[in-house]
Design a protein around this motif. Structure first.
Motif, PDB file in Angstrom:
ATOM      1  N   ALA A  75       5.311   3.288  -2.263  1.00  0.00           N
ATOM      2  CA  ALA A  75       4.110   2.565  -1.808  1.00  0.00           C
ATOM      3  C   ALA A  75       4.415   1.081  -1.589  1.00  0.00           C
ATOM      4  N   ILE A 105       4.786  -1.223  -3.919  1.00  0.00           N
ATOM      5  CA  ILE A 105       4.049  -2.104  -4.833  1.00  0.00           C
ATOM      6  C   ILE A 105       4.829  -2.263  -6.136  1.00  0.00           C
ATOM      7  N   ASP A 143       0.809  -3.770 -10.262  1.00  0.00           N
ATOM      8  CA  ASP A 143      -0.305  -3.676  -9.301  1.00  0.00           C
ATOM      9  C   ASP A 143      -1.219  -2.488  -9.602  1.00  0.00           C
ATOM     10  N   ILE A 144      -0.711  -1.530 -10.389  1.00  0.00           N
ATOM     11  CA  ILE A 144      -1.512  -0.328 -10.697  1.00  0.00           C
ATOM     12  C   ILE A 144      -2.742  -0.750 -11.504  1.00  0.00           C
ATOM     13  N   LYS A 150      -7.717  -0.790  -6.410  1.00  0.00           N
ATOM     14  CA  LYS A 150      -6.910  -0.901  -5.181  1.00  0.00           C
ATOM     15  C   LYS A 150      -5.646  -0.049  -5.229  1.00  0.00           C
ATOM     16  N   ASN A 151      -5.175   0.236  -6.432  1.00  0.00           N
ATOM     17  CA  ASN A 151      -3.966   1.039  -6.561  1.00  0.00           C
ATOM     18  C   ASN A 151      -4.143   2.028  -7.712  1.00  0.00           C
ATOM     19  N   VAL A 195       0.320   7.249  -5.039  1.00  0.00           N
ATOM     20  CA  VAL A 195      -0.468   6.021  -5.201  1.00  0.00           C
ATOM     21  C   VAL A 195      -1.556   6.064  -4.137  1.00  0.00           C
ATOM     22  N   GLN A 234      -4.555   4.139  -2.209  1.00  0.00           N
ATOM     23  CA  GLN A 234      -4.964   2.757  -1.858  1.00  0.00           C
ATOM     24  C   GLN A 234      -6.041   2.767  -0.784  1.00  0.00           C
TER      25      GLN A 234
END
Ligand code: UT7
Length: 355
Positions: free
Chosen positions: A68, A70, A74-75, A136-137, A171, A173
């Protein structure tokens, strides 16, 4: 409202290959029987005492996060689907959060116990969180270490030969791209036949349901007042701590519910089976998948099957198969992908995604 997409995907299967012939060392079965009834040629077993459901989930999650593009930090939410958790509690979600080394405590972790449809349920939950703008994640993992808890005697052969270990992750998003993303998810349940495919011990039922359903099983509780009800020696000695399944019963419902729930998703989106570019069914039995394929009128290149190599990996089977299909270029941007699952509960569901 926002739309969500699968932004990254990854899978992990352990190295240890166990062929059908390997299983004949423990039980009265044969390569011929297993292949004919299930299509399975081999499966993977995790390395005992080194690998667990959460460690395999971690490996799949790391791949999905990298895919992804990221960072693990960010998770903002973890969903973990499994029927073979490391611990009875706490769930694998927090073990994964710890293993990933995510430092922020804002990250939530949710465990899903929906067996074969766990991934589809998890995807639906992730979709709702992302669509509303809350996260978002979202990291969604399906992972199973079946091999730790199967009955390797002839008595357990109808269940044991089917299952394998492995993990898959995605993931989820938000997406702003026109037409792209998760179109819909459909979820169902019917607990009428909960015991037809179940592992009932250890548990707090104390024989309650068996009495109501007039199932004649001696759980060995005798006159226990405190303790020894959740788990006791009797259960262990009498093989009552293994999963059991009425295979033909499950089979008959599966071949009915798979097409139903796929048609429901398509109908809701104003689409038809001919619009599907790739169907990724839960890998329960190759005969079930072939039946569904025929029912939907799909050609061989529009259904992804890999049960031959990995067996039935329950909550992990769809993300493992989807990751393979994506990696091999069989799922491309713009394709209509359909996921569908049916299993213990019974619970079943589908998801339509414009890739
Ligand atoms: O993923 C979650 C949902 N699960 C499923 O969707 C599974 C659905 N069910 C199935 O896939 C199939 O029912 C099985 C593969 C589990 C079983 O196949 P089946 O054709 O339904 O076989 P069966 O259970 O009716 O058993 C037929 C015979 C029996 O022997 P008898 O009574 O006819 O002498 C079984 O004892 O096959 C015997 N058998 C085996 N023989 C060799 C059962 N398991 C085995 C085995 N090896 N592993």
């Amino acid at each position: 409202m926002l739309k969500s997409k699968i932004a990254g995907i990854g899978a992990y299967v352990p190295e240890g290959v166990v062929t059908n012939n390997d299983l004949t060392r423990f039980m009265d079965t044969s390569d011929e029987w297993i292949q004919e009834r299930t299509g399975i040629q081999e499966r993977r077993y995790g390395k005992k005492f080194e690998e667990t459901t959460s460690t395999m989930g971690l490996k799949a999650a790391e791949k999905a996060i990298a895919n992804a593009g990221i960072d693990k930090e960010d998770i903002d939410f973890i969903i973990f689907a499994t029927l073979s958790p490391d611990y009875y509690f706490p769930g694998c979600g927090v073990l994964l959060q710890r293993a990933l080394g995510i430092t922020k405590t804002e990250v939530g972790a949710l465990d899903i116990r929906n067996q074969c449809s766990g991934f589809v349920y998890g995807l639906s939950v992730a979709d709702q969180f992302v669509k509303t703008g809350m996260y978002k994640n979202v990291l969604l993992v399906g992972s199973e270490m079946h091999s730790m808890g199967l009955d390797f005697s002839t008595e357990g052969r109808n269940v044991t030969v089917i299952f394998g270990d492995g993990a898959g992750a995605v993931v989820v998003q938000p997406t702003e791209k026109e037409g792209q993303g998760i179109i819909n998810t459909k979820l169902h349940s019917d607990g009428t036949y909960a015991e037809k495919l179940a592992m009932i011990n250890p548990g707090s039922h104390g024989g309650y349901h068996a009495e109501k359903l007039e199932i004649d099983v001696d759980y060995g509780y005798s006159d226990a007042e405190f303790g020894e009800i959740f788990v006791n020696e009797h259960m262990v000695e009498n093989g009552q701590m293994f999963p059991n399944m009425e295979g033909q019963f499950v089979f008959k419902l599966a071949v009915q519910k798979f097409p139903e729930v796929i048609m429901e998703a398509l109908g809701d989106a104003g689409l038809s089976p001919q619009d599907i570019d790739m169907l990724v069914p839960h890998q329960a039995n190759l005969r079930i998948s072939k039946f569904v394929q025929k029912r939907m009128g799909l050609s061989d290149d529009k259904v992804w099957n890999n049960i031959q190599k990995y067996g039935n990996t329950t909550a992990a089977s769809i993300p493992i198969a989807l990751a393979e299909a994506v990696e091999k270029g069989a799922v491309k941007e713009g394709d209509l992908v359909c996921l569908a699952a049916f299993g213990s509960g019974f619970t079943w569901g589908s998801a339509l995604i414009r890739w």
